[in-house]
Design a protein around this motif. Structure first.
Motif, PDB file in Angstrom:
ATOM      1  N   LYS A  44       8.837  11.040   9.856  1.00  0.00           N
ATOM      2  CA  LYS A  44       7.913  11.563   8.856  1.00  0.00           C
ATOM      3  C   LYS A  44       8.625  12.643   8.050  1.00  0.00           C
ATOM      4  N   ARG A  45       8.010  13.019   6.940  1.00  0.00           N
ATOM      5  CA  ARG A  45       8.592  14.076   6.121  1.00  0.00           C
ATOM      6  C   ARG A  45       8.783  15.328   6.973  1.00  0.00           C
ATOM      7  N   PRO A  46       9.969  15.949   6.945  1.00  0.00           N
ATOM      8  CA  PRO A  46      10.211  17.158   7.739  1.00  0.00           C
ATOM      9  C   PRO A  46       9.226  18.271   7.394  1.00  0.00           C
ATOM     10  N   SER A  47       8.765  19.000   8.402  1.00  0.00           N
ATOM     11  CA  SER A  47       7.815  20.089   8.202  1.00  0.00           C
ATOM     12  C   SER A  47       8.394  21.378   8.758  1.00  0.00           C
ATOM     13  N   VAL A  87      -2.233   6.881   1.025  1.00  0.00           N
ATOM     14  CA  VAL A  87      -0.927   6.673   0.418  1.00  0.00           C
ATOM     15  C   VAL A  87      -0.478   5.242   0.701  1.00  0.00           C
ATOM     16  N   CYS A  88      -0.160   4.504  -0.361  1.00  0.00           N
ATOM     17  CA  CYS A  88       0.349   3.128  -0.219  1.00  0.00           C
ATOM     18  C   CYS A  88      -0.603   2.254   0.585  1.00  0.00           C
ATOM     19  N   GLU A  89      -1.899   2.458   0.435  1.00  0.00           N
ATOM     20  CA  GLU A  89      -2.884   1.675   1.174  1.00  0.00           C
ATOM     21  C   GLU A  89      -3.512   0.609   0.290  1.00  0.00           C
ATOM     22  N   ARG A  90      -3.976  -0.440   0.921  1.00  0.00           N
ATOM     23  CA  ARG A  90      -4.691  -1.503   0.215  1.00  0.00           C
ATOM     24  C   ARG A  90      -5.911  -0.923  -0.482  1.00  0.00           C
ATOM     25  N   TYR A 105       5.918   6.962   4.988  1.00  0.00           N
ATOM     26  CA  TYR A 105       7.157   6.360   4.521  1.00  0.00           C
ATOM     27  C   TYR A 105       7.074   4.829   4.604  1.00  0.00           C
ATOM     28  N   VAL A 106       6.198   4.340   5.484  1.00  0.00           N
ATOM     29  CA  VAL A 106       6.020   2.897   5.665  1.00  0.00           C
ATOM     30  C   VAL A 106       4.664   2.508   5.115  1.00  0.00           C
ATOM     31  N   ASN A 107       4.624   1.484   4.249  1.00  0.00           N
ATOM     32  CA  ASN A 107       3.356   1.093   3.644  1.00  0.00           C
ATOM     33  C   ASN A 107       2.514   0.254   4.603  1.00  0.00           C
ATOM     34  N   LEU A 162       9.278  -0.243   4.293  1.00  0.00           N
ATOM     35  CA  LEU A 162       9.595   1.116   3.890  1.00  0.00           C
ATOM     36  C   LEU A 162       9.194   1.320   2.430  1.00  0.00           C
ATOM     37  N   ALA A 163       8.395   2.343   2.176  1.00  0.00           N
ATOM     38  CA  ALA A 163       7.864   2.575   0.839  1.00  0.00           C
ATOM     39  C   ALA A 163       8.756   3.457  -0.008  1.00  0.00           C
TER      40      ALA A 163
END
Length: 527
Positions: free
Chosen positions: A305-308, A359-362, A477-479, A484-485
């Protein structure tokens, strides 16, 4: 009246659209696109914003503790420095103030229509233009449409039984209620993602008791944040050589990391179990609490996931008399609180949903219906044929449509503003080239689109993000199709690809002349 006096039918469709360009959204993406158009000498455009203010993500997200996780000197448009940051990582309200200044500096405010929601857009092949339908029922037409919808904007409520039965105060972090007094309340937060790690320490300061329901723990690192409003902010933003050097150093550092990751895509899954164990050991040293470390340590690999970053998140959970971390699954929301799978009902006064965005959802990619050349809806097309766009911007048979900062395979793991500026430059180049040729329609070639999709798929096949090390990470990051998105290239590659793509990758055409039955003179559907 005799038939001989009846006027002949005028057989022409030389329709002049309301605007040359419609930009959907007035956040960073829409603003960057508008700046590109202005600099290209294109002034006949309108920006449609569904909210009652500009800023997109930064306008609607105002929860306590909100801040950017990119340094101010890099989280700013390259065309205009961030001149008023108080911290190295500025708080959300300063980002919003920066956006307001950019809009005024480029004279964009008069171009923006607030409280204006576009519900659908349909390509008119007869006239080579887009017909948009607004929520008010109004139709608006344009030669081109630029979708700058953002990613962290459509709130996602948890799909939990009984969510509507809760009798207390319920709020989503993207719709924060500033009129409500949270002081002294029993507060529950569902979610432990990037938003929650900023919010949780702030809520712990005012709650009589804070209960955090965690489904998926998060990897984080200390945040090297400090005040810079003693003069360093003016040096970083006002001295061009310094600003350029710092931005370049940050971008180069990220690119070097990306190059290493990209070169190791197929080897990374084998190494990640060791990295994950090392991360767990670091958590134990950091927390110095075996039980807490076990709850807070992810089972997926760092980097999924995006680093936090946070300096307060872990400290908050050490206040065990006032803060509870619950890892049992939520069974249902009740009138009084939250019941978990162990049968315990946690009574609360306030329920906070820190459950992120769609995000990137149907159904939310894109967030409004877009019907192309064949009448097919873009979301349906992506559902059937996979989620791709040429350079993250264009899709064949959806001509004159460009996505800025929100298209498939457009984002790199860097500042989102890098992606936004690069894809906005792509849209500008395509539109300018179309106008230069005297054309009114531009469409990406199928072969270029397919080649780009194959490149993205081949580059990411076997990577850790779509394999075992990231299982259970719930990463955007994955749709939703399991691919990979993000864009599997460096930022430099993205910069070059969006500004110097081969023009032959697009087809340009002009609506054929139509004959006016009355004058017998040709007319063109031109702007």
């Amino acid at each position: 009246m005799s038939s001989s006096t009846i006027e002949p039918t005028v057989e022409t469709t030389a329709v002049r659209p309301d605007y040359e360009v419609i930009i959907v959204g007035a956040g960073f993406g829409g603003i960057a696109a508008a700046i590109e158009l202005r600099e290209a000498g294109i002034h006949d455009f309108v920006m449609l914003e569904k909210h009652d203010g500009i800023g997109g993500t930064w306008y609607i997200n105002t929860y306590p503790g909100i801040a950017v996780d990119i340094p101010a000197v890099f989280y700013s448009l390259s065309k205009m420095p961030f001149t008023s940051s108080s911290r190295f990582f500025p708080p959300g309200h300063e980002i919003q103030q920066y956006i307001e200044r950019v809009v005024d500096a480029y004279g964009l405010r008069k171009k923006i229509r607030l409280n204006t929601t576009i519900e659908s857009a349909r390509w008119d092949e007869r006239n080579y233009l887009w017909r948009g339908t607004l929520a008010s029922g109004e139709e608006i037409t344009a030669r081109y449409v630029i979708g700058a919808l953002g990613l962290l904007e459509v709130a996602k409520l948890p799909d939990i039984p009984g969510i509507d039965t809760f009798a207390g105060h319920k709020v989503h972090t993207a719709r924060w209620d500033h009129d409500y007094d949270y002081t002294g309340k029993r507060i529950a937060i569902i979610g432990t993602g990037a938003t929650a790690l900023q919010l949780i320490p702030e809520m712990a300061k005012v709650a009589s008791h804070l209960t955090v329901f965690q489904r998926t723990p998060i990897w984080l690192a200390p945040k090297p944040d400090f005040r810079i409003d003693w003069g360093l902010d003016r040096v970083l933003s006002g001295v061009k050589p310094v600003r350029a050097a710092v931005r370049g150093a940050i971008a180069s550092g990220i690119d070097m990391g990306l190059i290493g990751a990209l070169l190791s895509l197929r080897r990374m899954p084998k190494a990640m179990p060791y990295v994950t164990r090392a991360g767990g050991a670091m958590y134990k040293l950091w927390l110095r609490d075996e039980e807490l470390a076990e709850k807070l340590t992810p089972t997926y690999a760092p980097g999924c996931k995006r680093p936090s970053m946070s300096n307060e998140y872990f400290k908050t959970f050490k206040q065990k008399d006032r803060v509870s971390l619950i890892t049992d699954a939520i069974e249902e929301i009740t009138e009084k609180g939250v019941r978990t799978a162990d049968g315990v009902e946690h009574e609360i006064d306030v329920l906070v949903c820190a459950t992120g965005f769609r995000v990137c959802e149907r159904g939310f990619a894109p967030a409004f219906h877009v019907y192309g050349e064949t009448g097919e809806e873009l979301g349906d097309y992506w559902h059937e044929h996979r989620y791709h766009a040429y350079q993250g911007v264009s899709v064949p048979q959806w001509p004159n449509l460009f996505m800025v900062g929100c298209g498939p395979n457009s984002i790199i793991p860097s500042s989102i503003l890098v992606t936004i500026e690069n894809t906005a430059a792509h849209a500008r180049r395509a539109i300018v080239e179309t106008r230069r040729r005297g054309a009114t329609k531009v469409d990406v070639n199928r072969q270029a689109y397919d080649d780009w999709a194959k490149f993205c798929t081949d580059r990411t096949e076997g990577s850790m993000w779509v394999s075992t090390p990231c299982a259970g990470s719930n990463t955007y990051y994955v749709n939703y199709q399991g691919e990979l998105a993000i864009r599997p290239t460096t930022g430099l590659n993205q910069w070059w690809g969006n500004r110097h793509f081969p023009v032959r990758h697009y087809t340009f055409s002009t609506r054929p002349a139509l004959i006016n039955a009355r004058t017998r003179e040709p007319e063109l559907a031109t702007t």
